[in-house]
Motif scaffolding. Sequence first.
Motif, PDB file in Angstrom:
ATOM      1  N   THR A 107       0.837  -1.204   0.000  1.00 40.01           N
ATOM      2  CA  THR A 107       0.000   0.000   0.000  1.00 40.01           C
ATOM      3  C   THR A 107       0.869   1.250   0.000  1.00 40.01           C
ATOM      4  OG1 THR A 107      -1.677  -1.229   1.212  1.00 40.01           O
ATOM      5  CG2 THR A 107      -1.872   1.166   1.218  1.00 40.01           C
ATOM      6  N   ILE A 108       1.915   1.231   0.807  1.00 38.68           N
ATOM      7  CA  ILE A 108       2.789   2.409   0.883  1.00 38.68           C
ATOM      8  C   ILE A 108       3.508   2.625  -0.447  1.00 38.68           C
ATOM      9  CG2 ILE A 108       4.945   3.241   1.935  1.00 38.68           C
ATOM     10  CD1 ILE A 108       3.772   2.344   4.626  1.00 38.68           C
ATOM     11  N   LEU A 109       3.959   1.556  -1.080  1.00 39.61           N
ATOM     12  CA  LEU A 109       4.648   1.728  -2.364  1.00 39.61           C
ATOM     13  C   LEU A 109       3.691   2.210  -3.445  1.00 39.61           C
ATOM     14  CD1 LEU A 109       7.078  -1.267  -2.091  1.00 39.61           C
ATOM     15  CD2 LEU A 109       7.712   1.132  -2.252  1.00 39.61           C
ATOM     16  N   THR A 110       2.457   1.759  -3.395  1.00 39.64           N
ATOM     17  CA  THR A 110       1.462   2.290  -4.343  1.00 39.64           C
ATOM     18  C   THR A 110       1.257   3.779  -4.099  1.00 39.64           C
ATOM     19  OG1 THR A 110       0.353   0.148  -4.470  1.00 39.64           O
ATOM     20  CG2 THR A 110      -0.927   2.061  -5.162  1.00 39.64           C
ATOM     21  N   ALA A 111       1.222   4.165  -2.823  1.00 38.98           N
ATOM     22  CA  ALA A 111       1.061   5.589  -2.495  1.00 38.98           C
ATOM     23  C   ALA A 111       2.274   6.402  -2.950  1.00 38.98           C
ATOM     24  CB  ALA A 111       0.842   5.746  -0.988  1.00 38.98           C
ATOM     25  N   VAL A 112       3.468   5.836  -2.791  1.00 39.84           N
ATOM     26  CA  VAL A 112       4.679   6.530  -3.257  1.00 39.84           C
ATOM     27  C   VAL A 112       4.586   6.773  -4.766  1.00 39.84           C
ATOM     28  CG1 VAL A 112       7.171   6.271  -3.637  1.00 39.84           C
ATOM     29  CG2 VAL A 112       6.187   5.685  -1.410  1.00 39.84           C
ATOM     30  N   SER A 113       4.166   5.740  -5.484  1.00 46.58           N
ATOM     31  CA  SER A 113       4.036   5.858  -6.942  1.00 46.58           C
ATOM     32  C   SER A 113       2.983   6.899  -7.312  1.00 46.58           C
ATOM     33  CB  SER A 113       3.660   4.479  -7.498  1.00 46.58           C
ATOM     34  OG  SER A 113       3.430   4.524  -8.870  1.00 46.58           O
ATOM     35  N   LEU A 114       1.859   6.872  -6.611  1.00 48.89           N
ATOM     36  CA  LEU A 114       0.795   7.852  -6.876  1.00 48.89           C
ATOM     37  C   LEU A 114       1.292   9.275  -6.656  1.00 48.89           C
ATOM     38  CD1 LEU A 114      -2.178   8.870  -7.196  1.00 48.89           C
ATOM     39  CD2 LEU A 114      -2.410   8.515  -4.730  1.00 48.89           C
ATOM     40  N   LEU A 115       1.933   9.517  -5.506  1.00 48.58           N
ATOM     41  CA  LEU A 115       2.316  10.894  -5.167  1.00 48.58           C
ATOM     42  C   LEU A 115       3.455  11.403  -6.051  1.00 48.58           C
ATOM     43  CD1 LEU A 115       1.946  10.972  -1.279  1.00 48.58           C
ATOM     44  CD2 LEU A 115       0.264  11.479  -3.061  1.00 48.58           C
ATOM     45  N   ALA A 116       4.247  10.474  -6.598  1.00 53.41           N
ATOM     46  CA  ALA A 116       5.282  10.910  -7.545  1.00 53.41           C
ATOM     47  C   ALA A 116       4.628  11.416  -8.829  1.00 53.41           C
ATOM     48  CB  ALA A 116       6.224   9.754  -7.842  1.00 53.41           C
ATOM     49  N   GLU A 117       3.510  10.790  -9.190  1.00 52.67           N
ATOM     50  CA  GLU A 117       2.818  11.135 -10.436  1.00 52.67           C
ATOM     51  C   GLU A 117       1.823  12.273 -10.220  1.00 52.67           C
ATOM     52  OE1 GLU A 117       0.035   8.417 -13.076  1.00 52.67           O
ATOM     53  OE2 GLU A 117       2.007   7.536 -12.737  1.00 52.67           O
ATOM     54  N   ASN A 118       1.187  12.250  -9.068  1.00 57.61           N
ATOM     55  CA  ASN A 118       0.130  13.217  -8.763  1.00 57.61           C
ATOM     56  C   ASN A 118       0.318  13.690  -7.313  1.00 57.61           C
ATOM     57  OD1 ASN A 118      -2.169  14.650  -8.249  1.00 57.61           O
ATOM     58  ND2 ASN A 118      -3.600  12.960  -8.616  1.00 57.61           N
ATOM     59  N   PRO A 119       1.082  14.750  -7.115  1.00 60.31           N
ATOM     60  CA  PRO A 119       1.436  15.165  -5.751  1.00 60.31           C
ATOM     61  C   PRO A 119       0.252  15.705  -4.937  1.00 60.31           C
ATOM     62  CG  PRO A 119       2.898  16.172  -7.382  1.00 60.31           C
ATOM     63  CD  PRO A 119       1.760  15.550  -8.132  1.00 60.31           C
ATOM     64  N   ASN A 120      -0.824  16.063  -5.613  1.00 65.37           N
ATOM     65  CA  ASN A 120      -1.980  16.616  -4.896  1.00 65.37           C
ATOM     66  C   ASN A 120      -3.258  15.851  -5.216  1.00 65.37           C
ATOM     67  OD1 ASN A 120      -0.870  18.974  -3.495  1.00 65.37           O
ATOM     68  ND2 ASN A 120      -0.385  19.671  -5.579  1.00 65.37           N
TER      69      ASN A 120
END
Length: 160
Positions: A107-120
Amino acid sequence: MQKTITVTVNESVETHQVQSNQTLLNFLRETLDLTGAKEGCNEGECGACVVLLDGKAINSCMTLAVEVDGHQVTTIEGIGDVDRPHPIQQAFLKNQAVQCGFCTPGTILTAVSLLAENPNPNEQEVREALAGNLCRCTGYRQIIDSVLAAAAILPKGGGQ
Ligand code: FES
Ligand code: FES
């Protein structure tokens, strides 16, 4: 059949012989002893095995080790640890988003990937990004809150 691959895992260059049908998940856990990625369903449904491949979240149970030859893999061990937790890990702790913890690395790695692509991201975007990460414990509210809280404090331009 065996093949030699060279892959950068958590900034360490690794060259190993792998079986042509060996999954990346098995390679990480059994060959490199990186057990943060978990084996859940083993069929691409639960997200427990998520790692980053060149910064993007992927299911390592559905990826062959030979496919990552020449690429960069990041596991939860490369994101942070007890002494230096990643801001998303800190947010998970603060918001009590971890219970048994089995789903947490993916879950955390998915969140890392998301926030790298979409910070907000908004809440809906977080929910959509985490749709492939099943959690049997938390009810998701705390997880969503944690990702939104981390997004609010992370420097923009990358979640890693
Ligand atoms: S173990 Fe890979 S998606 Fe479930
Ligand atoms: S914390 Fe137990 S499965 Fe998510």
